[in-house]
Design an enzyme around this catalytic site. Structure first.
Site, PDB file in Angstrom:
ATOM      1  N   GLY A 175       6.930 -40.521 -16.597  1.00  0.00           N
ATOM      2  CA  GLY A 175       6.632 -41.953 -16.575  1.00  0.00           C
ATOM      3  C   GLY A 175       5.700 -42.201 -15.402  1.00  0.00           C
ATOM      4  O   GLY A 175       6.118 -42.153 -14.243  1.00  0.00           O
TER       5      GLY A 175
ATOM      6  N   HIS B 144      24.106 -51.179 -10.174  1.00  0.00           N
ATOM      7  CA  HIS B 144      22.831 -51.766  -9.763  1.00  0.00           C
ATOM      8  C   HIS B 144      22.642 -53.073 -10.517  1.00  0.00           C
ATOM      9  O   HIS B 144      21.831 -53.179 -11.415  1.00  0.00           O
ATOM     10  CB  HIS B 144      21.718 -50.766 -10.094  1.00  0.00           C
ATOM     11  CG  HIS B 144      20.370 -51.198  -9.612  1.00  0.00           C
ATOM     12  ND1 HIS B 144      20.124 -51.625  -8.340  1.00  0.00           N
ATOM     13  CD2 HIS B 144      19.174 -51.241 -10.243  1.00  0.00           C
ATOM     14  CE1 HIS B 144      18.847 -51.919  -8.209  1.00  0.00           C
ATOM     15  NE2 HIS B 144      18.246 -51.699  -9.354  1.00  0.00           N
TER      16      HIS B 144
HETATM   17  N1  APR Z   1       7.525 -40.280 -22.069  1.00  0.00           N
HETATM   18  C1  APR Z   1       6.837 -40.454 -20.936  1.00  0.00           C
HETATM   19  N2  APR Z   1       6.508 -41.669 -20.464  1.00  0.00           N
HETATM   20  C2  APR Z   1       6.888 -42.730 -21.179  1.00  0.00           C
HETATM   21  C3  APR Z   1       7.584 -42.619 -22.391  1.00  0.00           C
HETATM   22  C4  APR Z   1       7.904 -41.322 -22.836  1.00  0.00           C
HETATM   23  N3  APR Z   1       8.577 -41.114 -23.966  1.00  0.00           N
HETATM   24  N4  APR Z   1       7.810 -43.869 -22.865  1.00  0.00           N
HETATM   25  C5  APR Z   1       7.270 -44.741 -22.002  1.00  0.00           C
HETATM   26  N5  APR Z   1       6.713 -44.054 -20.969  1.00  0.00           N
HETATM   27  C6  APR Z   1       5.993 -44.569 -19.813  1.00  0.00           C
HETATM   28  C7  APR Z   1       5.102 -45.759 -20.125  1.00  0.00           C
HETATM   29  O1  APR Z   1       3.920 -45.370 -20.781  1.00  0.00           O
HETATM   30  C8  APR Z   1       4.866 -46.309 -18.728  1.00  0.00           C
HETATM   31  O2  APR Z   1       3.679 -45.794 -18.160  1.00  0.00           O
HETATM   32  O3  APR Z   1       6.870 -45.049 -18.814  1.00  0.00           O
HETATM   33  C9  APR Z   1       6.085 -45.841 -17.936  1.00  0.00           C
HETATM   34  C10 APR Z   1       6.923 -46.976 -17.382  1.00  0.00           C
HETATM   35  O4  APR Z   1       6.157 -47.600 -16.423  1.00  0.00           O
HETATM   36  P1  APR Z   1       6.121 -49.182 -16.202  1.00  0.00           P
HETATM   37  O5  APR Z   1       6.119 -49.862 -17.517  1.00  0.00           O
HETATM   38  O6  APR Z   1       5.044 -49.472 -15.225  1.00  0.00           O
HETATM   39  O7  APR Z   1       7.560 -49.478 -15.578  1.00  0.00           O
HETATM   40  P2  APR Z   1       8.034 -49.262 -14.072  1.00  0.00           P
HETATM   41  O8  APR Z   1       7.823 -50.505 -13.300  1.00  0.00           O
HETATM   42  O9  APR Z   1       7.480 -47.996 -13.548  1.00  0.00           O
HETATM   43  O10 APR Z   1       9.593 -49.106 -14.286  1.00  0.00           O
HETATM   44  C11 APR Z   1      10.110 -47.992 -14.989  1.00  0.00           C
HETATM   45  O11 APR Z   1      12.114 -47.875 -13.692  1.00  0.00           O
HETATM   46  O12 APR Z   1      12.952 -49.257 -12.045  1.00  0.00           O
HETATM   47  C12 APR Z   1      12.998 -48.919 -13.386  1.00  0.00           C
HETATM   48  O13 APR Z   1      13.585 -50.994 -14.447  1.00  0.00           O
HETATM   49  C13 APR Z   1      12.573 -50.071 -14.271  1.00  0.00           C
HETATM   50  O14 APR Z   1      13.339 -49.040 -16.280  1.00  0.00           O
HETATM   51  C14 APR Z   1      12.210 -49.338 -15.514  1.00  0.00           C
HETATM   52  C15 APR Z   1      11.610 -48.034 -14.994  1.00  0.00           C
END
Ligand code: APR
Length: 311
Positions: A8, A174
């Site tokens: 991610g 949390h």
């Molecule tokens: N494999 C890899 N990456 C993925 C997949 C997957 N199957 N599905 C989604 N993603 C990626 C998205 O493309 C995105 O870039 O996960 C990323 C999530 O990033 P953001 O949407 O920017 O979210 P973020 O603020 O980083 O938070 C992520 O962490 O703190 C927690 O609540 C928050 O659950 C959330 C997570």
């Protein structure tokens, strides 16, 4: 060199990569499903390293193969709740994403320690442990470092004392029911309850509990990422440097605090094997009551997950 892979490469994932690269104790791999994005962020970060003078490798990719032989896998992949989406829909979607990320990366890094950040984080950590079949020492959720850091920041604002003098411990799930332990927190060794007037301390506790939402409301889109990412980087450093650092983490309870078969936030000693031990505070009746309430809320999400996903 150590190797940390972050699944991610969104806001928290890429910011974790940033904090890690800056500390220069590990190479970093950023993985995401979006094509080009992790590569672009990885390259951009790599190009910053000559400026800040750090010699580590940073790679962005869509390929899990690049995570091979990671020491730590940090999972931040997931989606945020969209309009019209129920909590259960979100839970199911993120469970699929996190479960898949954990099992796929484990194939390439059979000895890795997992740090889970995707929300609902206690439940996602539970899912990752069940899906991978790993011992509890190797699957740890990040929440308490962040919640405690928020409380420390608010105490620093209140007192004007260095954040380094301020020790705060937040236990529990949390969520709004988290348990800031004011009795166990201090400013340079002076109990917080003696240092900060009761009404101000109550306000700090309340602000800590709502800390995530305060940032979300200000940002309008997205949620906090600097502090959650810094928390992940600190946990990774504690593990890889075998520091035996005690910080609140979401860990699998096996009788500790009277809880079992669930993830819950508790002070945890982190070393090279991951979780070394859970520290058990002697809690008074008020604290126990708050903890039970928080545990009930976490248990509810665990139960919802069990209805949606075969574990
Ligand atoms: N494999 C890899 N990456 C993925 C997949 C997957 N199957 N599905 C989604 N993603 C990626 C998205 O493309 C995105 O870039 O996960 C990323 C999530 O990033 P953001 O949407 O920017 O979210 P973020 O603020 O980083 O938070 C992520 O962490 O703190 C927690 O609540 C928050 O659950 C959330 C997570």
């Amino acid at each position: 060199m150590n190797k940390v892979s972050i699944i991610g490469a969104g806001m928290t994932g890429s910011t974790t990569a940033h904090w890690l690269a800056e500390r220069e104790f590990t190479d970093v791999v950023l993985v995401d499903v979006v094509e080009g994005m992790p590569q672009g962020k990885g390259l951009d970060l790599l190009e910053a390293l000559p400026i800040i003078g750090r010699d580590v490798s940073v790679v962005g990719t869509n390929d899990y193969g690049a995570t091979k032989d990671s020491d730590i896998i940090i999972i931040t992949a997931g989606i945020a709740r969209k309009p019209g989406m129920s909590r259960d829909d979100l839970l199911k979607t993120n469970a699929e994403i996190v479960g898949n990320a954990a099992t796929e990366t484990l194939k390439y890094s059979p000895n890795a320690i997992f740090i889970i950040l995707t929300n609902p984080l206690d439940t996602m950590a539970y899912l990752a442990m069940k899906k991978t079949g790993l011992p509890r020492e190797r699957v740890i959720g990040q929440a308490g470092v962040l919640d405690s850091a928020r409380m420390r920041a608010f105490v620093a604002l209140e007192t004007g004392v260095s954040v380094e003098n301020i020790n705060c411990y937040v236990m529990g799930g949390h969520g709004d029911e988290m348990v800031p332990l004011t009795r166990h927190s201090n400013v340079a060794g002076i109990p917080l309850r003696e240092y900060v007037p009761a009404d101000r301390l109550a306000a700090i506790v309340e602000r800590t509990r709502k800390g995530g939402m305060e940032v979300i409301n200000l940002l309008k889109t997205g949620s906090a990422y600097y502090a959650p990412a810094a928390a992940c980087a600190q946990m990774a450093e504690a593990i890889l440097k075998d520091k035996n650092l005690i910080v609140p983490c979401a860990v699998y309870m096996n009788g500790e605090y009277g809880l079992s078969d669930m993830y819950f936030g508790a002070p945890t000693q982190l070393g090279r094997g991951g979780m070394v031990r859970i520290v058990e505070y002697a809690l008074d009746d008020d604290e126990k009551q708050m903890l039970d309430k928080s545990a009930a809320a976490v248990r509810e999400t665990h139960d919802a997950l069990k209805k949606l996903v075969a574990l």
